[in-house]
Design an enzyme around this catalytic site. Structure first.
Site, PDB file in Angstrom:
ATOM      1  N   TYR A   1       0.809  -1.223   0.000  1.00  0.00           N
ATOM      2  CA  TYR A   1       0.000   0.000   0.000  1.00  0.00           C
ATOM      3  C   TYR A   1       0.844   1.274   0.000  1.00  0.00           C
ATOM      4  CZ  TYR A   1      -0.077  -1.113   5.141  1.00  0.00           C
ATOM      5  OH  TYR A   1       0.221  -1.460   6.434  1.00  0.00           O
TER       6      TYR A   1
ATOM      7  N   LYS B   1       5.088   3.776   6.243  1.00  0.00           N
ATOM      8  CA  LYS B   1       5.776   2.977   5.219  1.00  0.00           C
ATOM      9  C   LYS B   1       6.170   3.868   4.028  1.00  0.00           C
ATOM     10  CE  LYS B   1       5.192  -1.301   7.030  1.00  0.00           C
ATOM     11  NZ  LYS B   1       6.310  -2.150   7.489  1.00  0.00           N
TER      12      LYS B   1
HETATM   13  C1  HXC Z   1      -7.502   1.880  18.066  1.00  0.00           C
HETATM   14  C2  HXC Z   1      -5.553   1.420  19.218  1.00  0.00           C
HETATM   15  C3  HXC Z   1      -5.636   0.050  18.851  1.00  0.00           C
HETATM   16  C4  HXC Z   1      -6.755  -0.367  18.045  1.00  0.00           C
HETATM   17  C5  HXC Z   1      -3.857   0.335  20.066  1.00  0.00           C
HETATM   18  N1  HXC Z   1      -4.446   1.536  19.960  1.00  0.00           N
HETATM   19  N2  HXC Z   1      -4.568  -0.604  19.378  1.00  0.00           N
HETATM   20  N3  HXC Z   1      -6.477   2.328  18.825  1.00  0.00           N
HETATM   21  N4  HXC Z   1      -7.652   0.592  17.672  1.00  0.00           N
HETATM   22  N5  HXC Z   1      -6.907  -1.627  17.648  1.00  0.00           N
HETATM   23  C6  HXC Z   1      -4.006   2.787  20.581  1.00  0.00           C
HETATM   24  C7  HXC Z   1      -4.092   2.696  22.097  1.00  0.00           C
HETATM   25  O1  HXC Z   1      -5.413   2.913  22.570  1.00  0.00           O
HETATM   26  C8  HXC Z   1      -3.142   3.830  22.525  1.00  0.00           C
HETATM   27  O2  HXC Z   1      -3.739   5.090  22.372  1.00  0.00           O
HETATM   28  C9  HXC Z   1      -2.053   3.735  21.448  1.00  0.00           C
HETATM   29  O3  HXC Z   1      -2.626   3.024  20.318  1.00  0.00           O
HETATM   30  C10 HXC Z   1      -0.840   2.959  21.934  1.00  0.00           C
HETATM   31  O4  HXC Z   1      -1.281   1.709  22.409  1.00  0.00           O
HETATM   32  P1  HXC Z   1      -0.342   0.768  23.307  1.00  0.00           P
HETATM   33  O5  HXC Z   1      -1.034  -0.526  23.465  1.00  0.00           O
HETATM   34  O6  HXC Z   1       0.113   1.507  24.522  1.00  0.00           O
HETATM   35  O7  HXC Z   1       0.928   0.655  22.334  1.00  0.00           O
HETATM   36  P2  HXC Z   1       2.164  -0.290  22.395  1.00  0.00           P
HETATM   37  O8  HXC Z   1       2.176  -1.148  23.615  1.00  0.00           O
HETATM   38  O9  HXC Z   1       3.319   0.583  22.125  1.00  0.00           O
HETATM   39  O10 HXC Z   1       1.925  -1.301  21.141  1.00  0.00           O
HETATM   40  C11 HXC Z   1       2.061  -0.875  19.823  1.00  0.00           C
HETATM   41  C12 HXC Z   1       0.932  -1.428  18.952  1.00  0.00           C
HETATM   42  C13 HXC Z   1       0.739  -2.955  19.153  1.00  0.00           C
HETATM   43  C14 HXC Z   1       1.248  -1.061  17.519  1.00  0.00           C
HETATM   44  C15 HXC Z   1      -0.396  -0.734  19.352  1.00  0.00           C
HETATM   45  O11 HXC Z   1      -0.329  -3.436  18.342  1.00  0.00           O
HETATM   46  C16 HXC Z   1       1.988  -3.735  18.835  1.00  0.00           C
HETATM   47  O12 HXC Z   1       2.889  -3.836  19.654  1.00  0.00           O
HETATM   48  N6  HXC Z   1       2.091  -4.323  17.610  1.00  0.00           N
HETATM   49  C17 HXC Z   1       3.264  -5.108  17.187  1.00  0.00           C
HETATM   50  C18 HXC Z   1       2.890  -6.257  16.299  1.00  0.00           C
HETATM   51  C19 HXC Z   1       2.098  -5.889  15.055  1.00  0.00           C
HETATM   52  O13 HXC Z   1       1.326  -4.914  15.079  1.00  0.00           O
HETATM   53  N7  HXC Z   1       2.280  -6.645  13.988  1.00  0.00           N
HETATM   54  C20 HXC Z   1       1.518  -6.452  12.736  1.00  0.00           C
HETATM   55  C21 HXC Z   1       2.418  -6.069  11.659  1.00  0.00           C
HETATM   56  S1  HXC Z   1       1.603  -6.254  10.105  1.00  0.00           S
HETATM   57  P3  HXC Z   1      -4.424   5.886  23.627  1.00  0.00           P
HETATM   58  O14 HXC Z   1      -4.850   7.182  23.017  1.00  0.00           O
HETATM   59  O15 HXC Z   1      -5.557   5.042  24.077  1.00  0.00           O
HETATM   60  O16 HXC Z   1      -3.360   6.038  24.679  1.00  0.00           O
HETATM   61  C22 HXC Z   1       1.920  -4.860   9.194  1.00  0.00           C
HETATM   62  C23 HXC Z   1       1.584  -4.690   7.716  1.00  0.00           C
HETATM   63  C24 HXC Z   1       0.581  -5.567   7.121  1.00  0.00           C
HETATM   64  O17 HXC Z   1       2.464  -3.972   9.662  1.00  0.00           O
HETATM   65  C25 HXC Z   1       0.281  -5.132   5.714  1.00  0.00           C
HETATM   66  C26 HXC Z   1      -0.689  -6.040   5.020  1.00  0.00           C
HETATM   67  C27 HXC Z   1      -0.764  -5.797   3.535  1.00  0.00           C
HETATM   68  P1  NAP Z   2       4.770  -9.645  13.240  1.00  0.00           P
HETATM   69  O1  NAP Z   2       5.094 -11.079  13.405  1.00  0.00           O
HETATM   70  O2  NAP Z   2       3.795  -9.024  14.170  1.00  0.00           O
HETATM   71  O3  NAP Z   2       6.133  -8.834  13.244  1.00  0.00           O
HETATM   72  C1  NAP Z   2       6.318  -7.580  13.821  1.00  0.00           C
HETATM   73  C2  NAP Z   2       7.610  -7.639  14.613  1.00  0.00           C
HETATM   74  O4  NAP Z   2       7.970  -6.323  15.022  1.00  0.00           O
HETATM   75  C3  NAP Z   2       7.503  -8.486  15.875  1.00  0.00           C
HETATM   76  O5  NAP Z   2       8.535  -9.439  15.883  1.00  0.00           O
HETATM   77  C4  NAP Z   2       7.685  -7.492  17.008  1.00  0.00           C
HETATM   78  O6  NAP Z   2       8.433  -8.100  18.073  1.00  0.00           O
HETATM   79  C5  NAP Z   2       8.477  -6.398  16.336  1.00  0.00           C
HETATM   80  N1  NAP Z   2       8.288  -5.099  16.974  1.00  0.00           N
HETATM   81  C6  NAP Z   2       7.132  -4.410  17.144  1.00  0.00           C
HETATM   82  N2  NAP Z   2       7.359  -3.260  17.777  1.00  0.00           N
HETATM   83  C7  NAP Z   2       8.689  -3.207  18.011  1.00  0.00           C
HETATM   84  C8  NAP Z   2       9.525  -2.241  18.642  1.00  0.00           C
HETATM   85  N3  NAP Z   2       9.035  -1.118  19.140  1.00  0.00           N
HETATM   86  N4  NAP Z   2      10.858  -2.507  18.709  1.00  0.00           N
HETATM   87  C9  NAP Z   2      11.353  -3.648  18.196  1.00  0.00           C
HETATM   88  N5  NAP Z   2      10.613  -4.579  17.586  1.00  0.00           N
HETATM   89  C10 NAP Z   2       9.286  -4.358  17.503  1.00  0.00           C
HETATM   90  O7  NAP Z   2       4.176  -9.401  11.772  1.00  0.00           O
HETATM   91  P2  NAP Z   2       4.780  -9.725  10.318  1.00  0.00           P
HETATM   92  O8  NAP Z   2       3.614  -9.948   9.454  1.00  0.00           O
HETATM   93  O9  NAP Z   2       5.845 -10.726  10.371  1.00  0.00           O
HETATM   94  O10 NAP Z   2       5.393  -8.309   9.910  1.00  0.00           O
HETATM   95  C11 NAP Z   2       6.779  -8.154   9.618  1.00  0.00           C
HETATM   96  C12 NAP Z   2       6.978  -7.016   8.641  1.00  0.00           C
HETATM   97  O11 NAP Z   2       6.319  -7.309   7.425  1.00  0.00           O
HETATM   98  C13 NAP Z   2       6.421  -5.687   9.131  1.00  0.00           C
HETATM   99  O12 NAP Z   2       7.269  -4.639   8.706  1.00  0.00           O
HETATM  100  C14 NAP Z   2       5.106  -5.593   8.396  1.00  0.00           C
HETATM  101  O13 NAP Z   2       4.668  -4.258   8.258  1.00  0.00           O
HETATM  102  C15 NAP Z   2       5.516  -6.201   7.072  1.00  0.00           C
HETATM  103  N6  NAP Z   2       4.414  -6.657   6.235  1.00  0.00           N
HETATM  104  C16 NAP Z   2       3.694  -7.746   6.590  1.00  0.00           C
HETATM  105  C17 NAP Z   2       2.673  -8.162   5.751  1.00  0.00           C
HETATM  106  C18 NAP Z   2       1.839  -9.369   6.042  1.00  0.00           C
HETATM  107  O14 NAP Z   2       0.894  -9.616   5.306  1.00  0.00           O
HETATM  108  N7  NAP Z   2       2.144 -10.143   7.061  1.00  0.00           N
HETATM  109  C19 NAP Z   2       2.405  -7.453   4.570  1.00  0.00           C
HETATM  110  C20 NAP Z   2       3.168  -6.344   4.267  1.00  0.00           C
HETATM  111  C21 NAP Z   2       4.186  -5.951   5.103  1.00  0.00           C
HETATM  112  P3  NAP Z   2       8.208  -7.746  19.620  1.00  0.00           P
HETATM  113  O15 NAP Z   2       6.741  -7.846  19.881  1.00  0.00           O
HETATM  114  O16 NAP Z   2       9.039  -8.782  20.325  1.00  0.00           O
HETATM  115  O17 NAP Z   2       8.749  -6.361  19.800  1.00  0.00           O
END
Ligand code: HXC
Ligand code: NAP
Length: 265
Positions: free
Chosen positions: A150, A165
């Site tokens: 995207y 991104k």
């Molecule tokens: C609305 C949300 C929310 C949700 C969190 N927040 N989740 N708001 N809807 N579902 C808000 C919270 O309310 C808070 O705001 C703020 O975000 C921070 O939340 P925390 O939980 O304190 O954040 P933190 O512990 O730092 O965690 C970060 C995170 C969490 C991004 C929110 O989901 C995380 O750690 N994710 C890591 C793994 C991950 O997301 N992997 C997916 C990658 S896939 P307020 O205002 O309430 O304080 C990807 C691409 C895919 O990236 C592409 C596909 C094509």
């Molecule tokens: P994932 O397993 O959730 O990977 C995200 C990783 O980021 C986790 O290992 C997490 O580890 C780490 N992370 C999150 N916050 C961090 C922080 N503050 N500091 C250090 N590490 C942090 O999801 P995934 O699908 O494999 O995604 C990997 C990459 O691919 C991402 O860049 C995502 O945007 C990209 N991507 C994924 C897809 C898809 O379809 N899966 C598509 C397009 C792009 P901890 O929780 O241990 O920190």
């Protein structure tokens, strides 16, 4: 060509390397002879990732460092630890990310900042720390950032991730030019939907979501983490020595498929 010693003796840092796409990439690098450094926040993710690599590639040199990429001091310390352990760093994969679905009008500033800080700021802090090391030592290297398809379209429902991104894409193009003189190549990959529990939890929780997304892909299937690892490996290897500042999209033509006017069912 790909040989078993393609990355022999090289050291690669993979942020978020304990899970999903990052782990698949780390495992592939280890199988090709690299020392790997897994860096993320959660000790358990790192331990499980290291165990998976050990099971697949027994004896592979793996360092795990608890790191929050949002914190530049953490990042600098992680890179120093990698250099102390392996002597130098040759490869950085900016893979760590956070994401969730939220309408733009409902997104709080903290929610926006959480994702921008991980994806955009974290990728900058890591690139800066590794780039400084490569420049100081004069040995060059490669950086690959994991974007999403995207970057070409925007992403309704995940404005924070789309903006972050796109920022990393611009950083990739900028650093490719700035650091070419230091023999550092800087590229990115842009995956579409890839099978991954971490992303599924955040973005496609229901079977209906999965079916809808599958239907959007002209190849009519999801990508595999190993297929992203293939592309990343190409971009860090000498097979791509004249490629820098570019993005390889890995999405089964999903984003191009938006322009088919419905002729393809
Ligand atoms: C609305 C949300 C929310 C949700 C969190 N927040 N989740 N708001 N809807 N579902 C808000 C919270 O309310 C808070 O705001 C703020 O975000 C921070 O939340 P925390 O939980 O304190 O954040 P933190 O512990 O730092 O965690 C970060 C995170 C969490 C991004 C929110 O989901 C995380 O750690 N994710 C890591 C793994 C991950 O997301 N992997 C997916 C990658 S896939 P307020 O205002 O309430 O304080 C990807 C691409 C895919 O990236 C592409 C596909 C094509
Ligand atoms: P994932 O397993 O959730 O990977 C995200 C990783 O980021 C986790 O290992 C997490 O580890 C780490 N992370 C999150 N916050 C961090 C922080 N503050 N500091 C250090 N590490 C942090 O999801 P995934 O699908 O494999 O995604 C990997 C990459 O691919 C991402 O860049 C995502 O945007 C990209 N991507 C994924 C897809 C898809 O379809 N899966 C598509 C397009 C792009 P901890 O929780 O241990 O920190």
């Amino acid at each position: 060509m790909f040989t078993a010693d393609l990355l022999a003796g090289q050291t690669a840092i993979i942020t978020g390397g304990g899970t999903g796409l990052g782990l698949a990439t780390a495992q592939r690098f280890a199988s090709l002879g690299a020392n790997v450094v897994l860096a993320s926040r959660t000790e358990l993710h790192l331990a499980d990732g290291a165990a998976a690599i050990e099971a697949a590639v027994p004896g592979a040199p793996v360092l795990t460092v608890v790191t929050d990429v949002r914190n530049p001091e953490d990042v600098d310390a992680m890179v120093s630890e990698a250099v102390s352990r392996f002597g130098r760093v040759d490869i950085l994969i900016n893979n760590a990310a956070g994401n969730f679905v939220c309408k733009a009008e409902d997104l709080s500033p903290n929610g926006w900042n959480a994702v921008i800080n991980i994806v955009l700021n974290g990728s900058f802090y890591c690139s800066r720390a590794v780039g400084r090391h490569m420049i100081a030592n004069g040995h060059g290297g490669t950086i690959v950032s994991i974007l999403a398809n995207y970057v070409w379209t925007g992403s309704a429902g995940t404005i924070h991730s789309a903006a972050a991104k796109a920022g990393v894409l611009s950083m990739t193009q900028t650093l490719a030019v700035e650091w070419a003189q230091h023999k550092i190549r800087v590229n990115a990959v842009a995956p579409g939907p890839i099978e991954s529990p971490g992303a599924a939890k955040q973005l496609w929780a229901s079977e209906a979501d999965v079916a809808r997304i599958t239907d959007m892909v002209p190849l009519k299937r999801w990508g595999k983490p190993s297929e992203v690892a293939d592309a990343v490996t190409f971009l860090v290897s000498p097979l791509s020595n004249y490629i820098t500042g570019d993005v390889l999209t890995i999405d089964g033509a999903a984003w191009l498929g938006r322009g088919t006017f419905g002729f393809v069912s």
